[in-house]
Design a protein around this motif. Structure first.
Motif, short mmCIF file in Angstrom:
data_model
loop_
_atom_site.label_atom_id
_atom_site.label_comp_id
_atom_site.label_asym_id
_atom_site.label_seq_id
_atom_site.Cartn_x
_atom_site.Cartn_y
_atom_site.Cartn_z
N PRO A 15 1.31 -9.17 15.87
CA PRO A 15 0.76 -8.76 14.56
C PRO A 15 0.83 -7.25 14.36
N VAL A 16 1.11 -6.85 13.14
CA VAL A 16 1.25 -5.43 12.81
C VAL A 16 -0.11 -4.74 12.73
N ASN A 17 -1.07 -5.42 12.12
CA ASN A 17 -2.43 -4.87 11.96
C ASN A 17 -3.45 -5.84 12.54
N LEU A 18 -4.53 -5.28 13.06
CA LEU A 18 -5.57 -6.09 13.69
C LEU A 18 -6.93 -5.84 13.05
N GLU A 19 -7.82 -6.79 13.26
CA GLU A 19 -9.23 -6.59 12.88
C GLU A 19 -9.98 -6.16 14.14
N TYR A 20 -10.83 -5.16 14.00
CA TYR A 20 -11.54 -4.61 15.17
C TYR A 20 -13.03 -4.85 15.08
N SER A 21 -13.63 -5.06 16.23
CA SER A 21 -15.09 -5.25 16.29
C SER A 21 -15.81 -3.98 15.90
N ASP A 22 -16.88 -4.13 15.14
CA ASP A 22 -17.72 -2.97 14.84
C ASP A 22 -18.96 -2.98 15.73
N GLY A 23 -18.93 -3.84 16.76
CA GLY A 23 -20.06 -3.92 17.68
C GLY A 23 -19.85 -3.06 18.91
N THR A 24 -20.71 -3.26 19.90
CA THR A 24 -20.63 -2.52 21.15
C THR A 24 -19.72 -3.25 22.14
N MET A 25 -19.46 -2.62 23.26
CA MET A 25 -18.74 -3.28 24.34
C MET A 25 -19.54 -4.50 24.82
N ALA A 92 -24.80 -2.76 31.10
CA ALA A 92 -26.24 -2.54 30.93
C ALA A 92 -26.50 -1.22 30.22
N LEU A 93 -25.78 -0.19 30.61
CA LEU A 93 -25.92 1.12 29.95
C LEU A 93 -25.48 1.02 28.50
N ASN A 94 -24.42 0.26 28.26
CA ASN A 94 -23.92 0.10 26.90
C ASN A 94 -24.94 -0.61 26.03
N MET A 95 -25.63 -1.59 26.60
CA MET A 95 -26.67 -2.30 25.87
C MET A 95 -27.77 -1.34 25.40
N LEU A 96 -28.06 -0.34 26.25
CA LEU A 96 -29.14 0.61 25.95
C LEU A 96 -28.68 1.78 25.07
N GLY A 97 -27.37 1.86 24.82
CA GLY A 97 -26.86 2.99 24.04
C GLY A 97 -26.65 4.23 24.88
N ALA A 98 -26.70 4.08 26.21
CA ALA A 98 -26.44 5.20 27.12
C ALA A 98 -24.94 5.31 27.36
N ALA A 99 -24.51 6.45 27.90
CA ALA A 99 -23.09 6.66 28.19
C ALA A 99 -22.82 6.47 29.67
N PRO A 194 -34.76 -4.73 26.78
CA PRO A 194 -34.63 -3.83 25.63
C PRO A 194 -33.72 -4.41 24.56
N LYS A 195 -34.00 -4.06 23.33
CA LYS A 195 -33.17 -4.51 22.22
C LYS A 195 -31.82 -3.80 22.29
N THR A 196 -30.75 -4.55 22.05
CA THR A 196 -29.42 -3.96 22.11
C THR A 196 -29.25 -2.90 21.03
N VAL A 197 -28.77 -1.73 21.44
CA VAL A 197 -28.53 -0.63 20.50
C VAL A 197 -27.22 -0.90 19.75
N LYS A 198 -27.21 -0.66 18.46
CA LYS A 198 -26.01 -0.89 17.67
C LYS A 198 -24.97 0.20 17.93
N ALA A 199 -23.70 -0.17 17.73
CA ALA A 199 -22.61 0.77 17.95
C ALA A 199 -22.62 1.86 16.88
N GLU A 200 -22.25 3.06 17.30
CA GLU A 200 -22.09 4.18 16.39
C GLU A 200 -20.74 4.82 16.70
N ASP A 224 -17.55 3.07 21.55
CA ASP A 224 -17.41 1.61 21.63
C ASP A 224 -16.16 1.17 20.87
N PHE A 225 -15.96 1.76 19.70
CA PHE A 225 -14.82 1.39 18.86
C PHE A 225 -13.50 1.67 19.59
N ASN A 226 -13.39 2.84 20.25
CA ASN A 226 -12.18 3.18 21.01
C ASN A 226 -11.88 2.12 22.06
#
Length: 559
Positions: A15-25, A92-99, A194-200, A224-226
């Motif tokens: 496929p030439v173009n894809l749809e990407y997740s706007d969520g976290t890893m 686990a770190l991704n769930m918390l929004g940590a790097a 902990p509540k999952t932090v949304k992707a930014e 996350d998007f990368n």
């Protein structure tokens, strides 16, 4: 301004173009866990861990991190080889929004301090066997808290057997400000998940480090998007081969290619990641067979060792073989393809190109390609162009220049390096942000990209530009040469002269007769000004911790 993209005509069924997740890893992992909870997500030391088990372990790890004060924006070093705890910490770190800052555990003591400082880490998860190497970091960065684990921590009953068989050959010098893994997990036992932090899009999810051969490593921030975008791209060009299949994670988690292709991609596509803490080239062929590998991604040096292995495993189950992390000569591709065919594989090696700054792969040889000298076409939604290194003007086809890349996997930037970001991430007249890779290459009219070398590796002798990769290609084609590497060494008259390091094929005597034969061979194929003035024979070539040839070490030896 329209961007030239001639490669799109040659995508075939990709496929030439894809749809990407706007969520976290973490969100992407959860989709797989919900779809196939009983399927093995990980394999490690002859044990398999289902998606349901791994999900539970990640949640326990997240509670542990939350209990010690890790939250959104916290930077935590993961200094581990490929083992389950590294995976648990990453998500686990991704769930918390940590790097999650991915650090090579074999880094030198002072280097570890520099990496933790560069990424501004507050916590570090480390192996007991490497704990003593953090003594300098303890002194320089006393605020960092450590979580210490070991290779057998997650094996259950097998851990006792493992310790009895392996024994402890070292005394563990724990950092003062540390706790062991069991205590870390226990601390979070009664804590609410902990509540999952949304992707930014602008928040670092993963921090990797640039290679050490070009100076002090810089911290590369990826969102996350990368990370999720590259997973989607690999899945698309892989024809969904990772789904329900086994990917050998022989490349380390702290390497972009390893994290993206060997771990995150299979876990986002209902596949199994087979974790290999340490690769043994001599046993690599048997490992491929015993693990029933379907998808293999490796660096050229490991694949080259495979071609010299006398054991011929049954590789009929291989669906894809990717080479990346360093350039691969046409002669090695031919040897590897012949080896794969001899072992029953019905596929050819696909060479990938990328940089940590665009999260590993951004260009790949299509599965249907028979070209041995190119690195393929850009992945879906990735754009390549070749620019003049000085003016950034786009160059015509088949003209060497700097490889520039644009697309959804291009990094957020280097942490704390404002000027470097300005030079590396530039907005062109077409309105897009382009990553200036520092790599030389060209593109043909079909859109196939050809890698030459790092711009900094170019040799200038008597006013002429000499490209080492071209000389290496010629030397590697000689039947008595297994591997070569070319550098420029200081010369009072010429500024630099060309020197070649050659590893002869097994059974070939490295003597003056061979040197004369290779020089005569070069004379017929290389311009006089670019001829090697010296050939030094080696049993092997020095490697960086990421298994690339360490040209800095060769240059320092030759001064």
């Amino acid at each position: 301004m329209k961007i030239k993209a001639p490669w799109l005509k040659h995508y075939g069924d990709i496929p030439v173009n894809l749809e990407y997740s706007d969520g976290t890893m973490w969100d992407c992992f959860l989709k797989s866990a919900a779809a196939v909870p009983a399927f093995p997500a990980l394999a490690y030391m002859d044990r398999e861990y289902s998606y349901a088990h791994v999900k539970s372990a990640i949640e326990k790890t997240a509670r542990g991190f939350a209990a010690i004060g890790v939250n959104k924006g916290t930077r935590v070093a993961i200094c581990l080889p490929n083992m389950p705890q590294a995976i648990y910490c990453l998500y686990a770190l991704n769930m918390l929004g940590a790097a999650a800052c991915m650090v090579h555990p074999l880094s030198a003591e002072k280097e570890l301090t520099d990496l933790l400082k560069e990424a501004e880490c507050s916590f570090a998860v480390i192996m007991d066997s490497f704990a003593a190497k953090f003594a300098d970091a303890e002194k320089q960065l006393p605020h960092i808290k450590y979580i210490v684990t070991d290779a057998a921590e997650c094996l259950g009953i097998k851990s006792t057997v493992y310790k009895l068989l392996k024994g402890r050959k070292f005394k563990v010098d724990y950092p003062k400000n540390s706790m062991v893994w069991k205590k870390f997990i226990k601390q979070g036992k009664d804590k609410t998940l902990p509540k999952t932090v949304k992707a930014e899009k602008d928040r670092p999810a993963v921090i990797l480090f640039s290679g050490g051969t070009t100076g002090i490593p810089k911290a590369i921030a990826l969102s996350d998007f990368n990370v999720n975008a590259m997973s989607a791209q690999i899945n698309a060009v892989d024809r969904n081969n990772m789904h329900g299949n086994r990917t050998l994670a022989v490349l380390p988690i702290f390497h972009g290619f390893g994290l993206g292709v060997c771990i995150h991609s299979p876990l986002c596509n209902c596949g199994t990641s087979v974790l290999v803490p340490r690769a043994n080239p001599a046993e690599f062929a048997k490992l491929l067979e015993s693990t029933k590998t379907n998808v293999l991604a490796a660096v050229p040096s490991l694949l080259e060792a495979l071609t010299r292995n006398k054991y011929k495993p049954d590789l009929s189950g291989l669906l894809a073989v990717y080479s990346g992390g360093d350039s691969m000569s046409a002669s090695l591709k031919q040897k590897l393809n012949a080896y794969l065919k001899d072992c029953g594989a019905k596929i050819r090696v696909q060479e990938g190109y990328g940089a940590t700054e665009c999260f590993a792969a951004s260009c790949l040889t299509p599965y249907f390609s028979t070209k041995d000298d190119g690195i393929g076409f850009p992945l879906p939604d990735m754009f390549f162009k070749i620019c003049d290194p000085l003016t950034a003007e786009e160059l015509p086809y088949n003209t060497d220049g700097e490889i520039c890349v644009s697309g959804p996997t291009v990094m957020l930037g280097y942490l704390g390096h404002v000027e470097e970001n300005k030079n590396t991430l530039r907005r062109h007249a077409d309105g897009r942000i382009w990553l200036h890779t520092g790599d030389m290459g060209c593109m043909d009219a079909e859109g196939c990209v050809y890698f030459r070398q790092r711009i900094k590796r170019m040799i200038i002798t008597n006013g002429y530009n000499v490209y080492p990769s071209r000389i290496e290609q010629i030397l590697d084609e000689h039947p008595k040469t297994r591997q070569s590497f070319v550098i420029g060494v200081p010369d009072p008259q010429k500024i630099q002269r060309v020197k070649a390091f050659v590893v002869p094929e097994d059974g070939v005597t490295a003597d003056d007769a061979l040197r004369a034969e290779l020089l005569e061979y070069c004379k017929e194929r290389i311009a006089k000004y670019a001829m090697p003035r010296d050939i030094e024979f080696r049993k092997d070539l020095p490697k960086t911790k990421l298994n690339k040839i360490d040209y800095r070490a060769l240059e320092e030896e030759s001064v």
